[in-house]
Scaffold this motif. Structure first.
Motif, mmCIF file in Angstrom:
data_model
loop_
_atom_site.group_PDB
_atom_site.id
_atom_site.type_symbol
_atom_site.label_atom_id
_atom_site.label_comp_id
_atom_site.label_asym_id
_atom_site.label_seq_id
_atom_site.Cartn_x
_atom_site.Cartn_y
_atom_site.Cartn_z
ATOM 1 N N ASP A 60 0.821 -1.218 0.000
ATOM 2 C CA ASP A 60 0.000 0.000 0.000
ATOM 3 C C ASP A 60 0.854 1.268 0.000
ATOM 4 O O ASP A 60 0.355 2.357 0.304
ATOM 5 N N GLU B 43 0.678 3.958 -6.184
ATOM 6 C CA GLU B 43 -0.435 4.581 -6.917
ATOM 7 C C GLU B 43 0.077 5.520 -7.997
ATOM 8 O O GLU B 43 -0.461 5.543 -9.113
ATOM 9 N N GLN C 115 -0.330 3.455 -16.614
ATOM 10 C CA GLN C 115 -1.631 3.295 -17.280
ATOM 11 C C GLN C 115 -1.740 4.173 -18.525
ATOM 12 O O GLN C 115 -2.525 3.880 -19.432
ATOM 13 N N ASP D 148 -4.004 -10.423 -5.554
ATOM 14 C CA ASP D 148 -5.382 -10.103 -5.945
ATOM 15 C C ASP D 148 -5.612 -8.593 -6.000
ATOM 16 O O ASP D 148 -6.306 -8.087 -6.887
ATOM 17 N N ARG D 149 -5.012 -7.885 -5.055
ATOM 18 C CA ARG D 149 -5.166 -6.426 -5.012
ATOM 19 C C ARG D 149 -4.612 -5.788 -6.274
ATOM 20 O O ARG D 149 -5.260 -4.921 -6.882
ATOM 21 N N LYS E 99 -4.081 -7.235 -9.180
ATOM 22 C CA LYS E 99 -4.845 -7.653 -10.354
ATOM 23 C C LYS E 99 -6.019 -6.713 -10.596
ATOM 24 O O LYS E 99 -6.486 -6.554 -11.730
ATOM 25 N N GLY E 100 -6.519 -6.087 -9.527
ATOM 26 C CA GLY E 100 -7.657 -5.186 -9.652
ATOM 27 C C GLY E 100 -7.311 -3.815 -10.203
ATOM 28 O O GLY E 100 -8.195 -3.070 -10.627
ATOM 29 N N TYR E 101 -6.026 -3.446 -10.204
ATOM 30 C CA TYR E 101 -5.625 -2.121 -10.678
ATOM 31 C C TYR E 101 -5.673 -2.020 -12.194
ATOM 32 O O TYR E 101 -6.190 -1.065 -12.766
ATOM 33 N N LYS F 173 -4.554 -4.595 -16.079
ATOM 34 C CA LYS F 173 -4.145 -5.891 -16.593
ATOM 35 C C LYS F 173 -2.632 -5.918 -16.764
ATOM 36 O O LYS F 173 -2.080 -5.296 -17.667
#
Length: 303
Positions: free
Chosen positions: A103, A108, A115, A142-143, A145-147, A149
Motif C-alpha cells: 500500500d 499509486e 496506465q 489479488d489487489r 490484479k484489480g488495478y 491488466k
C-alpha cells in the motif's frame, strides 16, 4: 526441410518502484555482479543505471532507476523525474512492490504513470523471504490484479534469487524480436569511474548514520594505471554540504574515512580485478543539492 531460425529477442526493461523496494538488489542478482549500490536506506540509487544480461535467446537491458517518492526539493525532484522518464523509452516495465508495503503511496503514482503508456508491465512482488506463510501473498496479488491488466505477477526474493528465473522468463517472452545492442560480455554501459564513485558512496551509506549520506556526492578526480606498482591509482573526493558533516565523515583521528576507504577499496578491487590504491579526500560544497550548476557537474539530472 529448411531449419527454422531461432528467434532472438532484445530490448530495454525499466525497474521501477518505491524507494528501498529492492531494485538494485534485483539487478545485481540478475547480473551476478555488483553494478548498482545497495543500502538499507531509501533513495540510494540516484542515476539511471544500465545492466545488460545476454543469453542464448535474448539480451535484456535493465534500467535501474531511483525510487519514486514525493519530492520536496529540487534534487529529489530530479531523482523522481529520472525514474519516470525511464518509462517512456523501454520495451517492458518491471514494477517492483514489497510484500509488506503493497500500500505504499508511490505505487499509486507509478500505476497512474504506466496506465498512460502502451508498454507491457510485469509486477515483481519482492521480499517473499520475509513471509513465513506464502498464503499471505495472495491478497497482495489479488489487489494488484484489480488495478489494471498486468502481463504477469511474479513473487520473488531479489536477495536470495527465488523466483528470479521465472521473472526473467516472463520478461523475455514480451521482448520484441531484434538483435543484441551490446557485445555479449558487457554488463553495463557505465564507465568504471562512475562505478568506483558509487561503491565509495555506498560505504558512506553503510557506515555513516542519520541524514548525512543524503548530503554526500562522490567524484573521481584521478583514475590511472601505475605500471611500476602494477595497480590502479584512484583519487576521489567525498563532497558534503557542511563543515560538521565533513568532521563526521573524517571521524576521530581519521578513522571513519579510513574505514570507508578500506571497504570501498575491497569492492573496487573485485570490480576491476586488480590491486588498487585509493586516496579519499573530503570537501565542503555548501548546499550542492540546491545548486543546478553543481548538480550538473556531479552528474545528476536527466540524460
Amino acid at each position: 526441410m529448411t531449419e527454422q531460425k531461432a528467434i532472438f529477442r532484445s530490448g530495454y526493461v525499466a525497474l521501477v518502484g518505491a524507494p528501498n523496494v529492492g531494485k538494485s538488489t534485483l539487478l545485481n542478482q540478475i547480473l551476478q555482479e555488483k553494478i548498482s549500490i545497495t543500502a538499507p536506506k531509501p533513495q540510494t540509487t540516484r542515476n539511471r543505471i544500465l545492466g545488460i544480461m545476454t543469453g542464448p535467446s535474448s539480451q535484456m537491458i535493465f534500467v535501474d532507476t531511483p525510487g519514486i517518492h514525493r519530492a520536496r526539493d529540487r534534487f529529489n525532484q530530479i531523482l523522481v523525474d529520472t525514474a519516470l522518464a525511464a518509462l517512456n523509452d523501454v520495451d517492458v516495465i518491471c514494477f517492483l512492490i514489497e510484500t509488506g508495503r503493497a500500500d505504499h503511496p508511490a505505487n499509486e503514482a507509478i500505476i497512474e504513470a504506466i496506465q498512460r503508456l502502451n508498454t507491457p508491465v510485469i509486477v515483481a512482488v519482492n521480499k517473499i523471504d520475509t513471509v513465513r506463510n506464502k498464503q499471505e501473498l495472495l491478497p497482495v496479488i489479488d489487489r494488484f490484479k484489480g488495478y489494471m491488466k498486468f502481463r504477469a505477477i511474479v513473487p520473488i526474493s531479489a536477495l536470495l534469487g527465488d523466483g528470479v528465473y521465472a521473472l526473467l522468463t516472463e520478461i523475455e517472452q514480451v521482448l520484441p524480436e531484434g538483435p543484441a545492442y551490446y557485445p555479449e560480455d558487457y554488463l553495463t554501459d557505465q564507465p568504471e569511474r562512475f562505478l568506483v564513485a558509487e561503491l565509495i558512496r555506498e560505504k558512506v551509506f553503510h557506515l555513516v548514520h542519520q541524514e548525512i549520506p543524503y548530503a554526500v556526492a562522490v567524484t573521481v578526480e584521478q583514475f590511472s594505471e601505475d605500471q611500476q606498482r602494477h595497480r590502479i591509482h584512484i583519487e576521489a573526493v567525498v563532497h558534503v554540504e557542511r563543515d560538521s558533516q565533513k568532521a563526521i565523515i573524517i571521524g576521530k583521528q581519521g578513522q571513519m574515512l579510513k574505514e570507508i576507504g578500506k571497504q570501498a577499496r575491497k569492492d573496487i578491487e573485485a570490480l576491476l580485478g586488480c590491486r588498487v590504491y585509493l586516496g579519499l579526500f573530503v570537501r565542503v560544497q555548501k548546499n550542492w543539492r540546491k545548486n543546478p550548476r553543481v548538480l550538473a557537474e556531479f552528474g545528476y539530472g536527466l540524460k
